[in-house]
Design an enzyme around this catalytic site. Structure first.
Site, PDB file in Angstrom:
ATOM      1  N   SER A 154     -60.615 -98.998  64.291  1.00  0.00           N
ATOM      2  CA  SER A 154     -61.340-100.189  64.731  1.00  0.00           C
ATOM      3  C   SER A 154     -60.659-100.746  65.971  1.00  0.00           C
ATOM      4  CB  SER A 154     -61.334-101.249  63.626  1.00  0.00           C
ATOM      5  OG  SER A 154     -61.705-102.530  64.115  1.00  0.00           O
ATOM      6  N   TYR A 171     -55.668-106.343  58.234  1.00  0.00           N
ATOM      7  CA  TYR A 171     -56.744-105.432  58.628  1.00  0.00           C
ATOM      8  C   TYR A 171     -56.316-104.610  59.839  1.00  0.00           C
ATOM      9  CZ  TYR A 171     -61.289-103.734  60.206  1.00  0.00           C
ATOM     10  OH  TYR A 171     -62.331-102.934  60.614  1.00  0.00           O
TER      11      TYR A 171
END
Length: 317
Positions: free
Chosen positions: A162, A188
């Protein structure tokens, strides 16, 4: 090193565009999190092009319903739905054993499943959930299925990262937030850096056997990944505006699926591995002037990949 890899596709391309005209009937593929969101679009494209697709998903019922929709479009599609909880290493081991029993050769593996910014939660084995699901469960799964990838002789491993990786390298001393306050956004980011390094690590392992591994930023899309963020938090992060309109930079799930499918199938990527891609092209370095694209050097470091493997092996022991 070869020049930067580009393609005929771009941000507007879909996964179906990528495989149009391809015959993948001789390929066995595995997609984690293939029952919803971007994952189902990956499955739709691969199965629609003839591949036999194993779907590993925690929501087995939802995955079956999703597969039924694909079969309505492609009646001859071959989709094998199986339960997989990446947050439980026992489930990962059971899933992998079943796949190895039934699929001695695996040509495509797309580690797509993930969780984003939940409150502090832990896996069955006590690991911080995002690191545990996004990376550690996939690390164990890929390690267990490595013999099937090697047997292919041409395996393509795709590990979904990501743009969020840009905020932090992995914390190799405290990956589970046992000695520091929990920050769900940083957690994350660390997990997605780890996903990128997984590709670097396994590319080196698969390359002597004809395989490759790459990583990517799929881009933003309004999927179930956002379920832990309130509307206010989505506005703060720029995902939506004050009226609830989605950021125009974001795309549909089938467009975000395109890069994963391209990495798994494109002939021009034969022998290309250990790299980071987005919008069906290799990424350049991250720079502050373009904060929503590019890759940080720590996410492609062979030294970091080796360090992460040592950490992961201790955590799954």
């Amino acid at each position: 090193m070869p020049d930067r890899i580009v393609s005929a596709f771009d941000a507007s391309s879909t996964a179906a565009d990528v495989v149009r005209g391809m015959d993948l009937s001789d390929r066995a593929a595995l997609v984690t999190g293939g029952g919803s969101g971007i994952g189902i679009e990956i499955v739709r494209a691969l199965a629609g092009a003839g591949a036999r697709v194993i779907v590993g998903d925690i929501d087995e019922k939802g995955a079956r319903e999703a597969a039924a929709g694909i079969l309505a479009e492609h009646p001859v599609a071959r989709i094998d739905n199986r339960h997989l909880d990446l947050g439980d290493l026992a489930s990962v081991r059971a899933f992998a054993a079943g796949v190895l029993r039934d699929y001695p050769r695996l040509d495509i593996m797309i580690n797509n499943a993930g969780v984003m910014t939940p409150p502090l939660m832990r896996t069955k084995q006590g690991h911080e959930l995002q690191f545990g699901v996004n990376f550690l469960g996939h690390f164990l799964l890929t390690s267990l299925l490595e013999p099937a990838l090697v047997a292919s002789g041409r395996a393509r491993l795709v590990s979904v990262s990501s743009i969020g990786h840009r905020r932090s390298d992995v914390d190799y001393d405290d990956p589970d937030f046992l000695a520091q306050p929990y920050d769900r956004g940083i957690a994350y980011s660390r997990s997605k850096t780890a996903c990128a390094l997984l590709a670097v690590d396994f590319d080196a392992r698969l390359r002597p056997h004809g395989g490759t591994a790459n990583t990517l930023n799929p881009g933003g899309s309004m999927t179930g990944l956002m379920r832990h963020l309130t509307q206010e938090e989505q506005r703060e992060r720029g995902f939506i505006d004050a009226e609830g309109r989605v950021n125009p930079r974001w795309r549909r799930p089938d467009q975000c699926a395109a890069t994963s499918v391209w990495l798994a199938t494109a002939p021009e990527l034969e022998g290309i591995g250990g790299r980071y891609f987005e919008e069906c092209a290799e990424s350049g370095p991250w720079v502050p002037e373009e904060p929503h694209r590019g890759v940080m050097p720590y996410a492609l470091s062979a030294e970091n990949a080796a360090r992460l493997r040592a950490l992961a092996e201790r955590m799954i022991a």
